[in-house]
Design an enzyme around this catalytic site. Sequence first.
Site, PDB file in Angstrom:
ATOM      1  N   ASP A  19      43.500  12.536  58.470  1.00  0.00           N
ATOM      2  CA  ASP A  19      42.732  13.765  58.178  1.00  0.00           C
ATOM      3  C   ASP A  19      41.366  13.507  57.556  1.00  0.00           C
ATOM      4  O   ASP A  19      40.555  14.404  57.483  1.00  0.00           O
ATOM      5  CB  ASP A  19      43.547  14.778  57.346  1.00  0.00           C
ATOM      6  CG  ASP A  19      43.837  14.334  55.921  1.00  0.00           C
ATOM      7  OD1 ASP A  19      43.717  13.136  55.624  1.00  0.00           O
ATOM      8  OD2 ASP A  19      44.197  15.212  55.103  1.00  0.00           O
ATOM      9  N   ASP A  57      46.563  19.092  53.415  1.00  0.00           N
ATOM     10  CA  ASP A  57      47.487  19.811  52.530  1.00  0.00           C
ATOM     11  C   ASP A  57      47.045  21.257  52.314  1.00  0.00           C
ATOM     12  O   ASP A  57      47.815  22.189  52.573  1.00  0.00           O
ATOM     13  CB  ASP A  57      47.653  19.074  51.197  1.00  0.00           C
ATOM     14  CG  ASP A  57      48.197  17.667  51.381  1.00  0.00           C
ATOM     15  OD1 ASP A  57      48.484  17.292  52.530  1.00  0.00           O
ATOM     16  OD2 ASP A  57      48.329  16.941  50.394  1.00  0.00           O
ATOM     17  N   GLY A 110      55.184  14.216  46.470  1.00  0.00           N
ATOM     18  CA  GLY A 110      54.046  14.072  47.382  1.00  0.00           C
ATOM     19  C   GLY A 110      54.155  15.051  48.531  1.00  0.00           C
ATOM     20  O   GLY A 110      53.865  14.723  49.684  1.00  0.00           O
ATOM     21  N   GLU A 139      49.383  10.591  59.993  1.00  0.00           N
ATOM     22  CA  GLU A 139      49.221  10.243  58.568  1.00  0.00           C
ATOM     23  C   GLU A 139      47.958   9.412  58.380  1.00  0.00           C
ATOM     24  O   GLU A 139      47.694   8.497  59.173  1.00  0.00           O
ATOM     25  CB  GLU A 139      50.460   9.469  58.119  1.00  0.00           C
ATOM     26  CG  GLU A 139      50.861   9.727  56.687  1.00  0.00           C
ATOM     27  CD  GLU A 139      51.327  11.164  56.454  1.00  0.00           C
ATOM     28  OE1 GLU A 139      50.493  12.006  56.077  1.00  0.00           O
ATOM     29  OE2 GLU A 139      52.529  11.429  56.651  1.00  0.00           O
ATOM     30  N   HIS A 140      47.213   9.752  57.355  1.00  0.00           N
ATOM     31  CA  HIS A 140      45.927   9.097  57.070  1.00  0.00           C
ATOM     32  C   HIS A 140      44.962   9.261  58.244  1.00  0.00           C
ATOM     33  O   HIS A 140      44.192   8.351  58.555  1.00  0.00           O
ATOM     34  CB  HIS A 140      46.124   7.619  56.704  1.00  0.00           C
ATOM     35  CG  HIS A 140      46.741   7.449  55.342  1.00  0.00           C
ATOM     36  ND1 HIS A 140      45.999   7.479  54.189  1.00  0.00           N
ATOM     37  CD2 HIS A 140      48.030   7.310  54.948  1.00  0.00           C
ATOM     38  CE1 HIS A 140      46.800   7.330  53.144  1.00  0.00           C
ATOM     39  NE2 HIS A 140      48.049   7.236  53.578  1.00  0.00           N
ATOM     40  N   SER A 164      52.134  27.547  32.607  1.00  0.00           N
ATOM     41  CA  SER A 164      53.058  27.101  33.651  1.00  0.00           C
ATOM     42  C   SER A 164      54.457  26.951  33.081  1.00  0.00           C
ATOM     43  O   SER A 164      54.653  26.269  32.071  1.00  0.00           O
ATOM     44  CB  SER A 164      52.606  25.755  34.226  1.00  0.00           C
ATOM     45  OG  SER A 164      53.667  25.233  35.002  1.00  0.00           O
ATOM     46  N   SER A 195      52.273  19.625  45.980  1.00  0.00           N
ATOM     47  CA  SER A 195      52.364  20.565  44.861  1.00  0.00           C
ATOM     48  C   SER A 195      50.996  20.886  44.264  1.00  0.00           C
ATOM     49  O   SER A 195      50.725  22.033  43.916  1.00  0.00           O
ATOM     50  CB  SER A 195      53.333  20.061  43.799  1.00  0.00           C
ATOM     51  OG  SER A 195      52.898  18.827  43.317  1.00  0.00           O
ATOM     52  N   SER A 196      50.092  19.907  44.180  1.00  0.00           N
ATOM     53  CA  SER A 196      48.789  20.234  43.583  1.00  0.00           C
ATOM     54  C   SER A 196      48.011  21.169  44.509  1.00  0.00           C
ATOM     55  O   SER A 196      47.411  22.141  44.047  1.00  0.00           O
ATOM     56  CB  SER A 196      47.999  18.970  43.242  1.00  0.00           C
ATOM     57  OG  SER A 196      47.798  18.185  44.382  1.00  0.00           O
TER      58      SER A 196
END
Length: 388
Positions: free
Chosen positions: A36, A175, A126, A33-34, A67, A129-130
């Site tokens: 990348d 992601d 989190g 985590e953190h 949407s 999704s984006s």
Amino acid sequence: MKQQLVDQFLEIYGEGDQVNVYFAPGRVNLIGEHTDYNGGHVFPCALTVGTYAAARRRSDDQIWLYSLNYPEGGMVKTSLGDLAYRQRDGWGNYPKGVIQTFVSKNCRISCGLEILYYGDIPKGLGIGSSASIEVVTGLILRELMGLTDISMVDIALFSQLAENEYMGMGSGIMDPFTIAMGKKDHAIFLDTSDLSYMYAPLALSHEKIIITNSGKARVSVDERYHERRVQCRQALEELQRVIAIRDLGELTAEVFEQVQEMIGSPVRLQRARHAVTENQRTIQAVAALKRGDIFEFGQLMNASHLSLKEDYEVSCEELDILVEEAWDIDGVVGSRMMGAGFGGCTVSIVENSAVNEFIRKVGQNYKERTGLDAEFYVVETGNGAAVL
Ligand code: GLA
């Protein structure tokens, strides 16, 4: 799902040319985590939930986006000549940003498009999704515009670029890469310094992956995420005075110890230490998994949480409580906060026989200690983005 989405598409956009359906998943990160944006390793997998999209070409240059998750936003209407970010387009800026990025990369977008989106990723978790909206849009562009030389990795890179430059968010490659490249029953061991990767089998037969939503809204994540990035970059620059490295991810814990005194502030030292040790934990965790040592894997997840909490300071009281409660239950292999932090979710690996107790006890104790209702999702790994 496919036929249902096509039917709804026809209801909204009317009859016309053939409609195709695409899917891009969400993601869960097991460890790393953190790392990348520090040239380190990550170890995420794609999920079975994600974003579906039905789409077809138009004969003019109009881009129409709708949407089912944001019907109140109505139809976002724009054109190939008018792709600039517009606040009132809300969620529609994500696909617009991807189209704009493809154009800026000299991909020929020869006509307009109609797209209908539907996501079954619970909101605000989190879990990508984006990025899943971005990647599914990239896939649609590749398929409907005949961009045969665009690879899935290109789609991930363009999605990250859209997020960074168009949406103005500093997120890393984890992601979109996972969402574009995921593989069922596997996690991706990705080296973010050069995008080399390996699929590691993750056919957990005795355990489940559980995502727990703290219900704590993620406050000023973007700002604090950016602050961590800057602190890591400054620490890197300080280290570069004595050691020839491009990224913090190149350092082992031993070498870091020898050079760490170059870092001129205690906070930057903590941030860099997390980036270095988390990368090493990720490498060790994948090796442990390969040996079948799920116990060590879980211990490394737990250590990841402590480092995120103490050195990186991206956890919060709610996430810490969820993790502590999880650690107290027999049959929990490992548990830690996941993603950017400051609210959001934890990820836990739990033995099948302990799943019910986990949900009951963690839920109950969390409610008692915080007054909040946690939500539990037992998730399955899935494939990366695809045409359905
Ligand atoms: C967010 C970003 C990712 C990654 C994580 C932290 O999810 O989008 O790129 O940096 O935070 O690991």
